[in-house]
Each structure stands twice: as C-alpha cells, then as structure tokens.
Design an enzyme around this catalytic site. Sequence first.
Site, short mmCIF file in Angstrom:
data_model
loop_
_atom_site.label_atom_id
_atom_site.label_comp_id
_atom_site.label_asym_id
_atom_site.label_seq_id
_atom_site.Cartn_x
_atom_site.Cartn_y
_atom_site.Cartn_z
N LYS A 110 42.98 120.69 62.98
CA LYS A 110 43.95 120.77 61.89
C LYS A 110 43.49 120.03 60.63
CE LYS A 110 47.87 121.77 64.83
NZ LYS A 110 47.49 121.63 66.26
C1 LIG Z 1 47.63 122.67 67.18
C2 LIG Z 1 46.70 122.72 68.31
C3 LIG Z 1 46.50 123.89 69.06
C4 LIG Z 1 47.30 125.15 68.81
O1 LIG Z 1 47.05 125.71 67.56
P1 LIG Z 1 48.03 126.82 66.96
O2 LIG Z 1 47.50 127.11 65.62
O3 LIG Z 1 49.39 126.18 66.91
O4 LIG Z 1 48.01 127.96 67.90
C5 LIG Z 1 45.55 123.87 70.06
N1 LIG Z 1 44.84 122.76 70.32
C6 LIG Z 1 45.00 121.61 69.64
C7 LIG Z 1 44.20 120.44 69.99
C8 LIG Z 1 45.94 121.55 68.60
O5 LIG Z 1 46.09 120.42 67.91
#
Ligand SMILES: *Cc1c(COP(=O)(O)O)cnc(C)c1O
Length: 460
Positions: free
Chosen positions: A111
């Site tokens: 993210k």
């Molecule tokens: C947010 C997250 C996900 C899922 O991602 P999405 O975009 O919500 O599908 C998977 N793995 C980790 C480590 C995350 O932080």
Amino acid sequence: MKYYSTRNKKINFEFEEIFQRGLAPDGGLFIPKMIKRFSKSDLKKLEKLSYVDLTVEIIASYCYPTFKKNQIKKIVNKSYSKFRNKKVVNLVKVGKYNLLELYLGPTLAFKDIAMQCIGNIYEEFNKKTDLPTNIVVATSGDTGSAAISALNNRKNIKVFVLHPHNKISKMQRKIMTTIGSKNIYNIAIKGTFDDCQKIVKEMFADDIFRQTINMSGVNSINWARIMFQIVYYFYSFFKLKKNRINFSVPTGNFGDVYAGYMAKKMGLPIGKLIVATNENDILQRTINKGEYKPRKVKASLSPSMNIQVSSNFERLLFYALNKDNVKVNQLMNSLREKKYFKLNHKIIKKIKNDFLAFRVTDKQTKNMINKIYSNYKFFIDPHTATGFHAIDQSKKINTSVVLGTAHPYKFLETIQSVTRKKIKKPSQLKNLSNRKEKYDILNGEINNVKKYILNKQHEN
Ligand SMILES: *Cc1c(COP(=O)(O)O)cnc(C)c1O
C-alpha cells in the site's frame, strides 16, 4: 480525463474532484471515462523505462488536466525516494515461483506504493488553499500505516484512522500508534473492518458532515490508489519476458487485483488474474458461483484480507455489465435490501474469462509458509502465502507472478510460530518497540465517531 460514477454516467468529474472525494456522491465508485491503450510497439518503448518514468507514462492521462506530465514526474520522483530499493519493487525467483516484492516501502506493505504518491498529491492541492483537510480512513491493518507514513506532519491535514479493535497484528498496530505526530488520530473500533469501512462510507454519503470537515479519503475505493498499482503489473511483464503473463493476487477489497484488470484493459497481455482469498471468501464464491453474499467476518492469519464487503468489486461489475449503470444500481439495491445479489450465467462466464479464484484456509497458509521456508530458506508473510497456494492450484507457476503484499516481519508471531526461525528486523522498523502507543477505543456507532472527529477540530 473525465470520470463518472458506476451508478450514474451523466455527471462528469475531474481528477482533482475524484481524488478529494474518494467515493461518488451517489455511493458509487469513480471510473475513468476512457481507458488509455498501449499497443505492442508502445509496450516496447515502455520496457526500457525506469520505474518512476514508467509510472508517469501509465498515469499521466488519468491526472490531466489537474496535473501536467512534468508535475506528475516531480511528485512520483519525490515519493519513491524513501524506498529501500531504487527500483521501488523487485521481481525475484523463489525456487520455481516468481515473486514480486511490493513491500520495500516505509511501512513494509504494497500500500506504500500508492500512498506515498497520494501524500504528495495532497501537498500539491494544499498549496492552493488554506482550508484544512480531514482524511478519514478505514484499515484492516496496512492501509492505516501506509496513510500515516505518507501524511504525518503535513500542514493543514488531519488523519483519522479506524482499525478493528484487537483484530490486526501487534506489529501492524504498533506501526500506526507509535508515530507520535499531532495530526494523526488512531481509533480502535469495537467491530470488524467491514464495520469501519461502513462508517467511513456513510460519512462520505452524508454531504453536510463531509463538507463541514472538508473530508477526504484514501481507502482503496479511491481511484488514485488503483492507478498507481497498475504500474507494477507492467513492470512484472517487462521483467518476466514471457508473451503472456498471469498474476496471483492476495485479495480483500479487490483493489490490487482490479488494478491488474485495468492493466489488461490498457493492453498488457495478461492471461488470468488469480484471486486468492482467505476463509473470508466472498470473492471466491462470487467468481465461481455468482452469488455475492457477505457472511460474518472470520479472524484469520491474514488480517488485511478479513473482508466480506469487497467494495472495488463494483468497478468490475460495471464493466461486466457493459457499463450499464442502471443494472449496477439494481444489484447494489439488492445488496442493501436483501443482503446479497446474484449474477447470471453469462456475467459469470465473462468474469471467468479474466479471473480465477481460490479460497485458502489458515492451515494451507501455514503449510505454504513452511514449505517455502524449508525448500528455499525464504520467508513469506501469510497474505503472500495465500497467493502461493492459489498459484499452485492454478498450475500456472511458470508464466505467473505472485504479488508479495507484505514483509514477513509485519506478521512476526505467525512466521515464527510456523517456522521456529528468527527473521531479521527490516531497517524501517528500528526504534519501533520503544515508542509509546497512542489510540482511542470507540464503539461502532457512527455518531460517536463523528463527534470524536468534530471535537478534534480545535486541536493543532
Ligand atoms: C490490503 C492488503 C491486501 C488486500 O489488498 P486489496 O487491494 O484490498 O485486495 C493483501 N495483502 C496485504 C498485506 C494487504 O495489506
């Protein structure tokens, strides 16, 4: 580029507006009216670019005219200077698997890649106004820390992060709550991530409240998040050097894997996008059986995927229904009133053309962490492990890339209990354990959260 809502195609929005709003006024999600297409010869040119330049080429048209190309380049350059690896992301071989490490940013999860840029975009907008912005964000653990890292100590911005109380990993919580910046407020909600997300969505839908606090959002429903995530799909294709590529994506809110779908629409030769869910398997059930029916959220080893209301799926529906916003509205009304909707055979077939989906249990997750460690002496986190398991199921290992969504250290307890080995602490987390945690606990009443936010407006 103009944007409209999945639920109403008549009103147009500019990038600046959809960035600030996050969610469309009718509760729908923003969609760009056109999709930038790259031809085969375009792809050849993109192949030679650095990660920063590739990002600029892929996103520039979506940001125009709010930002011109040279402004975008400055923002992206600045944003990625904090990453451990100059390449920003890193494609590695783990035995027979291809793993894209997306956790080299300041908070060790994918993210950061979008969020660091988003932080700098806010700063650009703030130069034009004195009006303070309040960013309200729901997190299942990683969005919050990425947002805090991107926005802490920024002038004229307050950030309110809602996480589900006692339902994220200790390390995830500590990264968020020890930051010690005056403009960051951590709120532990007694409930699930879906409860947190619902509060944020309802606050966005409340025009008076939204305008009173000049509210903005950085959840993955914000198109800007998706846009930056499209880039690493292209990057992987150029590095893997196959004619066609598949991706296995650990999935919760359908943001990251939707970015892959966008990449495919933009001309990248993607075969299948493989959705890996944990036992919160609404997406697996929807893609394989056509019934979108949220169940109770279950705890799991991969807390960032403990989601039953997968918001970005509405964007895929919009395309699967041939951009028929009336039909999208019908399904969303059914979801609100009957708590589920059904897709017909034709739509499911269309979705299956691009997607495969697998549900991965905690036991399978542990086995995979163990297997990868004992075979290759390589640690993967529980989220990434679901992606490995799904790729095994799909039998497409050679031509596929697994997205590594978090650094294993972020889920230390799980990794150590499974492998009985020590993991080296990544440099980003030095000093972490000594700092004091600060957060407030609230029940899931939206009015309490609103009151809390209003009360903090006098602080600076
Ligand atoms: C947010 C997250 C996900 C899922 O991602 P999405 O975009 O919500 O599908 C998977 N793995 C980790 C480590 C995350 O932080």
